[in-house]
Enzyme design. Structure first.
Site, PDB file in Angstrom:
ATOM      1  N   THR A   1     -10.520 -97.320 -18.893  1.00 49.42           N
ATOM      2  CA  THR A   1      -9.133 -97.397 -19.354  1.00 49.42           C
ATOM      3  C   THR A   1      -8.879 -98.806 -19.882  1.00 49.42           C
ATOM      4  O   THR A   1      -9.002 -99.780 -19.126  1.00 49.42           O
ATOM      5  CB  THR A   1      -8.179 -97.077 -18.190  1.00 49.42           C
ATOM      6  OG1 THR A   1      -8.519 -95.775 -17.705  1.00 49.42           O
ATOM      7  CG2 THR A   1      -6.733 -97.109 -18.636  1.00 49.42           C
TER       8      THR A   1
ATOM      9  N   LYS B   1      -3.932 -92.665 -22.880  1.00 50.12           N
ATOM     10  CA  LYS B   1      -4.262 -92.842 -21.453  1.00 50.12           C
ATOM     11  C   LYS B   1      -3.139 -93.595 -20.725  1.00 50.12           C
ATOM     12  O   LYS B   1      -2.671 -93.180 -19.662  1.00 50.12           O
ATOM     13  CB  LYS B   1      -5.586 -93.597 -21.338  1.00 50.12           C
ATOM     14  CG  LYS B   1      -5.995 -93.941 -19.920  1.00 50.12           C
ATOM     15  CD  LYS B   1      -6.301 -92.717 -19.077  1.00 50.12           C
ATOM     16  CE  LYS B   1      -6.515 -93.116 -17.618  1.00 50.12           C
ATOM     17  NZ  LYS B   1      -6.801 -92.014 -16.745  1.00 50.12           N
TER      18      LYS B   1
ATOM     19  N   LYS C   1      -5.519 -91.447  -1.191  1.00 51.56           N
ATOM     20  CA  LYS C   1      -5.190 -90.018  -1.234  1.00 51.56           C
ATOM     21  C   LYS C   1      -6.295 -89.279  -0.491  1.00 51.56           C
ATOM     22  O   LYS C   1      -7.343 -89.883  -0.204  1.00 51.56           O
ATOM     23  CB  LYS C   1      -5.069 -89.539  -2.685  1.00 51.56           C
ATOM     24  CG  LYS C   1      -6.364 -89.663  -3.471  1.00 51.56           C
ATOM     25  CD  LYS C   1      -6.155 -89.390  -4.926  1.00 51.56           C
ATOM     26  CE  LYS C   1      -6.263 -87.914  -5.203  1.00 51.56           C
ATOM     27  NZ  LYS C   1      -6.360 -87.617  -6.635  1.00 51.56           N
TER      28      LYS C   1
ATOM     29  N   CYS D   1      -5.882 -96.578 -10.311  1.00 46.79           N
ATOM     30  CA  CYS D   1      -5.389 -96.331 -11.677  1.00 46.79           C
ATOM     31  C   CYS D   1      -3.909 -96.612 -11.893  1.00 46.79           C
ATOM     32  O   CYS D   1      -3.566 -97.449 -12.719  1.00 46.79           O
ATOM     33  CB  CYS D   1      -5.724 -94.901 -12.089  1.00 46.79           C
ATOM     34  SG  CYS D   1      -7.489 -94.685 -12.335  1.00 46.79           S
TER      35      CYS D   1
ATOM     36  N   ARG E   1      -9.318 -87.028 -11.495  1.00 49.17           N
ATOM     37  CA  ARG E   1      -8.678 -87.597 -10.299  1.00 49.17           C
ATOM     38  C   ARG E   1      -9.731 -87.740  -9.217  1.00 49.17           C
ATOM     39  O   ARG E   1     -10.508 -86.803  -8.998  1.00 49.17           O
ATOM     40  CB  ARG E   1      -7.584 -86.650  -9.785  1.00 49.17           C
ATOM     41  CG  ARG E   1      -6.437 -86.449 -10.736  1.00 49.17           C
ATOM     42  CD  ARG E   1      -5.642 -85.203 -10.372  1.00 49.17           C
ATOM     43  NE  ARG E   1      -6.482 -84.002 -10.443  1.00 49.17           N
ATOM     44  CZ  ARG E   1      -6.090 -82.791 -10.070  1.00 49.17           C
ATOM     45  NH1 ARG E   1      -4.893 -82.607  -9.583  1.00 49.17           N
ATOM     46  NH2 ARG E   1      -6.910 -81.754 -10.172  1.00 49.17           N
TER      47      ARG E   1
ATOM     48  N   LYS F   1     -26.602-100.252  -5.715  1.00 41.72           N
ATOM     49  CA  LYS F   1     -26.065 -98.943  -6.094  1.00 41.72           C
ATOM     50  C   LYS F   1     -27.152 -98.091  -6.764  1.00 41.72           C
ATOM     51  O   LYS F   1     -27.348 -96.916  -6.439  1.00 41.72           O
ATOM     52  CB  LYS F   1     -24.898 -99.155  -7.068  1.00 41.72           C
ATOM     53  CG  LYS F   1     -23.925 -98.019  -7.136  1.00 41.72           C
ATOM     54  CD  LYS F   1     -22.732 -98.387  -8.011  1.00 41.72           C
ATOM     55  CE  LYS F   1     -21.471 -98.621  -7.212  1.00 41.72           C
ATOM     56  NZ  LYS F   1     -20.270 -98.791  -8.026  1.00 41.72           N
TER      57      LYS F   1
ATOM     58  N   PHE G   1       3.724 -83.650  -9.247  1.00 39.09           N
ATOM     59  CA  PHE G   1       4.061 -85.073  -9.143  1.00 39.09           C
ATOM     60  C   PHE G   1       5.514 -85.308  -8.734  1.00 39.09           C
ATOM     61  O   PHE G   1       6.122 -86.309  -9.080  1.00 39.09           O
ATOM     62  CB  PHE G   1       3.726 -85.819 -10.451  1.00 39.09           C
ATOM     63  CG  PHE G   1       2.293 -86.292 -10.441  1.00 39.09           C
ATOM     64  CD1 PHE G   1       1.265 -85.398 -10.607  1.00 39.09           C
ATOM     65  CD2 PHE G   1       1.988 -87.617 -10.206  1.00 39.09           C
ATOM     66  CE1 PHE G   1      -0.050 -85.808 -10.539  1.00 39.09           C
ATOM     67  CE2 PHE G   1       0.680 -88.036 -10.137  1.00 39.09           C
ATOM     68  CZ  PHE G   1      -0.343 -87.133 -10.308  1.00 39.09           C
ATOM     69  N   LEU G   2       6.059 -84.346  -8.002  1.00 43.03           N
ATOM     70  CA  LEU G   2       7.413 -84.537  -7.469  1.00 43.03           C
ATOM     71  C   LEU G   2       7.344 -84.543  -5.948  1.00 43.03           C
ATOM     72  O   LEU G   2       8.216 -84.019  -5.278  1.00 43.03           O
ATOM     73  CB  LEU G   2       8.346 -83.425  -7.963  1.00 43.03           C
ATOM     74  CG  LEU G   2       8.757 -83.495  -9.433  1.00 43.03           C
ATOM     75  CD1 LEU G   2       9.695 -82.346  -9.789  1.00 43.03           C
ATOM     76  CD2 LEU G   2       9.433 -84.832  -9.757  1.00 43.03           C
TER      77      LEU G   2
ATOM     78  N   VAL H   1     -16.034 -93.065 -12.160  1.00 46.03           N
ATOM     79  CA  VAL H   1     -15.966 -92.387 -13.456  1.00 46.03           C
ATOM     80  C   VAL H   1     -17.362 -92.212 -14.077  1.00 46.03           C
ATOM     81  O   VAL H   1     -17.728 -91.121 -14.509  1.00 46.03           O
ATOM     82  CB  VAL H   1     -15.032 -93.162 -14.418  1.00 46.03           C
ATOM     83  CG1 VAL H   1     -15.187 -92.696 -15.851  1.00 46.03           C
ATOM     84  CG2 VAL H   1     -13.588 -92.969 -13.975  1.00 46.03           C
TER      85      VAL H   1
HETATM   86  P1  NAD Z   1     -15.857 -98.601 -10.330  1.00 44.95           P
HETATM   87  O1  NAD Z   1     -15.517 -99.964  -9.900  1.00 44.95           O
HETATM   88  O2  NAD Z   1     -16.028 -97.516  -9.304  1.00 44.95           O
HETATM   89  O3  NAD Z   1     -17.220 -98.639 -11.182  1.00 44.95           O
HETATM   90  C1  NAD Z   1     -17.479 -99.541 -12.208  1.00 44.95           C
HETATM   91  C2  NAD Z   1     -18.972 -99.820 -12.209  1.00 44.95           C
HETATM   92  O4  NAD Z   1     -19.291-100.607 -13.351  1.00 44.95           O
HETATM   93  C3  NAD Z   1     -19.462-100.612 -10.994  1.00 44.95           C
HETATM   94  O5  NAD Z   1     -20.497 -99.885 -10.345  1.00 44.95           O
HETATM   95  C4  NAD Z   1     -19.976-101.918 -11.601  1.00 44.95           C
HETATM   96  O6  NAD Z   1     -21.097-102.450 -10.903  1.00 44.95           O
HETATM   97  C5  NAD Z   1     -20.357-101.479 -12.995  1.00 44.95           C
HETATM   98  N1  NAD Z   1     -20.466-102.555 -13.975  1.00 44.95           N
HETATM   99  C6  NAD Z   1     -19.574-103.554 -14.231  1.00 44.95           C
HETATM  100  N2  NAD Z   1     -20.029-104.342 -15.225  1.00 44.95           N
HETATM  101  C7  NAD Z   1     -21.215-103.823 -15.613  1.00 44.95           C
HETATM  102  C8  NAD Z   1     -22.167-104.192 -16.620  1.00 44.95           C
HETATM  103  N3  NAD Z   1     -21.959-105.256 -17.403  1.00 44.95           N
HETATM  104  N4  NAD Z   1     -23.278-103.448 -16.742  1.00 44.95           N
HETATM  105  C9  NAD Z   1     -23.478-102.383 -15.943  1.00 44.95           C
HETATM  106  N5  NAD Z   1     -22.621-101.980 -14.983  1.00 44.95           N
HETATM  107  C10 NAD Z   1     -21.497-102.689 -14.821  1.00 44.95           C
HETATM  108  O7  NAD Z   1     -14.747 -98.182 -11.397  1.00 44.95           O
HETATM  109  P2  NAD Z   1     -14.208 -96.707 -11.732  1.00 44.95           P
HETATM  110  O8  NAD Z   1     -13.193 -96.291 -10.726  1.00 44.95           O
HETATM  111  O9  NAD Z   1     -15.364 -95.818 -12.033  1.00 44.95           O
HETATM  112  O10 NAD Z   1     -13.409 -97.025 -13.081  1.00 44.95           O
HETATM  113  C11 NAD Z   1     -14.072 -97.319 -14.290  1.00 44.95           C
HETATM  114  C12 NAD Z   1     -13.066 -97.265 -15.422  1.00 44.95           C
HETATM  115  O11 NAD Z   1     -12.552 -95.938 -15.554  1.00 44.95           O
HETATM  116  C13 NAD Z   1     -11.838 -98.164 -15.221  1.00 44.95           C
HETATM  117  O12 NAD Z   1     -11.428 -98.663 -16.455  1.00 44.95           O
HETATM  118  C14 NAD Z   1     -10.801 -97.205 -14.671  1.00 44.95           C
HETATM  119  O13 NAD Z   1      -9.482 -97.611 -14.961  1.00 44.95           O
HETATM  120  C15 NAD Z   1     -11.128 -95.936 -15.437  1.00 44.95           C
HETATM  121  N6  NAD Z   1     -10.714 -94.694 -14.786  1.00 44.95           N
HETATM  122  C16 NAD Z   1     -10.864 -94.564 -13.432  1.00 44.95           C
HETATM  123  C17 NAD Z   1     -10.489 -93.375 -12.810  1.00 44.95           C
HETATM  124  C18 NAD Z   1     -10.628 -93.202 -11.320  1.00 44.95           C
HETATM  125  O14 NAD Z   1     -10.048 -92.254 -10.799  1.00 44.95           O
HETATM  126  N7  NAD Z   1     -11.369 -94.054 -10.636  1.00 44.95           N
HETATM  127  C19 NAD Z   1      -9.972 -92.306 -13.587  1.00 44.95           C
HETATM  128  C20 NAD Z   1      -9.874 -92.467 -14.964  1.00 44.95           C
HETATM  129  C21 NAD Z   1     -10.247 -93.672 -15.551  1.00 44.95           C
END
Ligand code: NAD
Length: 432
Positions: A121, A206, A322, A262, A153, A35, A251-252, A11
């Site tokens: 989220t 959300k 997916k 998620c 997504r 990273k 989504f069906l 995200v």
């Molecule tokens: P992710 O695990 O890919 O990335 C999170 C990043 O945050 C990691 O790189 C981690 O090292 C970093 N991080 C954690 N603590 C930290 C800190 N204190 N300082 C700096 N960096 C830090 O997660 P994601 O999939 O990107 O999801 C992030 C959020 O977004 C979640 O809450 C998720 O539910 C929500 N979200 C995800 C999606 C999706 O499709 N992946 C879609 C919508 C919402």
């Protein structure tokens, strides 16, 4: 405007790169040094179509930077986005440790007004928690709290971000609304609907959205089950339902259950949130139960088609949750993989993007170079993720390299009649 994106995962990286593309000056921060080092040297640590190009373009333009230095990023920026992970704890509630840590850092390093925007989220009430943390640790500077949930997504994250169905902004005050409107102005100009509300409602939007989508998936998976018991075809049923505009066709699609980072996490968080307020969110509880059963039932389906699994060789096509992503978090394909191994089958597996991530958690598997290499010598093939390259396999070639013509198609990619006419034992999901 200067924007700090804390958390550079699926995200944060997509949001940071796209906001830079809107003309913002973005600094992406992550505590994961490897990273950030990868990103600084031009490597994208995740597989996401279109991301590499948009990151490279905006880095070249000087609008996108990567750092581990959160302090100076906070000092320089007006809007601080929190996009860190909120993984599930053992009891199903989301772990907000990372969100808390970032809130504490903001309190410590803020040097003037900041808009603190949560993209992660999080449960309703988290905005209030962030506000309290900052207020307790820093009484000096003004700040606003914003909830700006993300609906992209994986697999189509960049295009989803650039063309969203809506932008949700829950803000504690008008100043924050104006900051957010400036950030998202390019989307306003292309007539994207904006939902401007309070922080708690935005946070709940959300969970309500992901919960509803999960309900739809579990619903059609139960209809698929009924189709199997009653000799009906779930695709015809889904089409007949989906053409009703009140229902909608998306989504069906039946399958091996929902996965990813998620839906499983957000449904259990929504159930937990309700419980904490003394309410049982019955539809969500049932949705999770149906999903767990759906995932568990796939191995029975495989066994019914392929016979006893001990000593047999499975060809597993697809590992990611997916297509078009390397993400295997809660992937139904991974539960099939684990169930095959526990049942005593040898597993050959192939996925266009998710092999490296799978190798890290499942070593006792032969990782193949393509679908045909995967099928070589196998007793049966399982299609677990519907990558495009599995949609038009050369079935004759497949049968020549396999020991037996048995396909368990958990994504209903192939036509049961065509497969049966070609001499295959074929099992799909909900197809009579
Ligand atoms: P992710 O695990 O890919 O990335 C999170 C990043 O945050 C990691 O790189 C981690 O090292 C970093 N991080 C954690 N603590 C930290 C800190 N204190 N300082 C700096 N960096 C830090 O997660 P994601 O999939 O990107 O999801 C992030 C959020 O977004 C979640 O809450 C998720 O539910 C929500 N979200 C995800 C999606 C999706 O499709 N992946 C879609 C919508 C919402």
């Amino acid at each position: 405007m200067k924007i700090c994106m804390v958390g550079t995962g699926y995200v944060g990286l997509v949001t940071g790169a796209c906001l830079a593309d809107f003309g913002m000056d973005v600094v992406c921060v992550d505590k994961d040094e490897s990273k950030i080092a990868a990103l600084q040297s031009g490597r994208i640590p995740i597989y996401e179509p279109g991301l590499e190009a948009i990151v490279a373009k905006n880095e070249r333009a000087g609008r996108l930077r990567f750092t581990t230095d959160l302090k100076s990023a906070i000092e320089q920026c007006l809007a601080i986005f929190i996009a860190v992970g909120t993984p599930p704890k053992a009891d199903g509630s989301p772990d907000l440790t990372f969100v808390r840590q970032v809130a504490e850092s903001i309190a410590l390093h803020m040097n003037g007004y900041k808009a603190v925007v949560t993209k992660s989220t999080v449960p309703t009430g988290t905005g209030r928690m962030i506000e309290q943390i900052i207020r307790e640790k820093n009484g000096k500077h003004e700040f606003s709290i914003v909830s700006n949930p993300e609906f992209l997504r994986e697999g189509s994250a960049v295009s989803d971000f650039l063309r969203p169905d809506r932008i949700v902004i829950g803000a504690s005050d008008q100043r924050a609304v104006e900051v957010m409107q400036e950030i998202y102005n390019p989307l306003y100009l292309i007539e994207t609907p904006f939902v401007i509300t309070d922080v708690a409602s935005a946070e709940l939007i959300k969970y309500a959205s992901n919960g509803f989508l999960a309900v739809k998936i579990s619903f059609i998976n139960e209809i698929a089950r009924l189709c199997e018991l009653m000799g009906a075809d779930v695709h015809d049923v889904a089409r007949g339902m989906g053409l009703d505009k009140r229902i909608g066709g998306k989504f069906l699609h039946p399958g091996p259950g929902f996965g990813g980072s998620c839906f499983p996490k957000d449904t259990s968080a929504a159930a937990d949130l309700a419980r904490q307020h003394g309410y049982t969110f019955r539809i969500i509880e049932a949705t999770m139960e149906v999903n767990a059963e759906t995932k568990a039932r796939m191995i029975e389906k495989i066994e019914a088609a392929a016979g006893p699994l001990r000593g047999k060789t499975a060809a597993l096509l697809g590992l990611s949750f997916k297509p078009e992503t390397d993400d295997i978090r809660e992937s139904p394909a991974i539960s099939v993989l684990k169930d095959l191994l526990s049942a005593g089958a040898a597993v050959r597996a192939f996925d266009p993007a998710a092999i490296e991530n799978t190798r890290a958690i499942a070593g006792d598997v032969h990782y193949a170079t393509d679908a045909y290499d995967c099928a070589a010598g196998a007793d049966f093939v399982v299609i677990a993720t519907e990558w495009n390259e599995f949609r038009a396999l050369d079935i004759d070639r497949l049968s020549r390299v396999m020991k037996a013509r048995t396909m368990i198609d958990l994504r209903n990619v192939y036509d049961p009649k065509v497969m049966k006419d070609a001499g295959w034992t074929y099992a799909g999901v909900g197809r009579g």
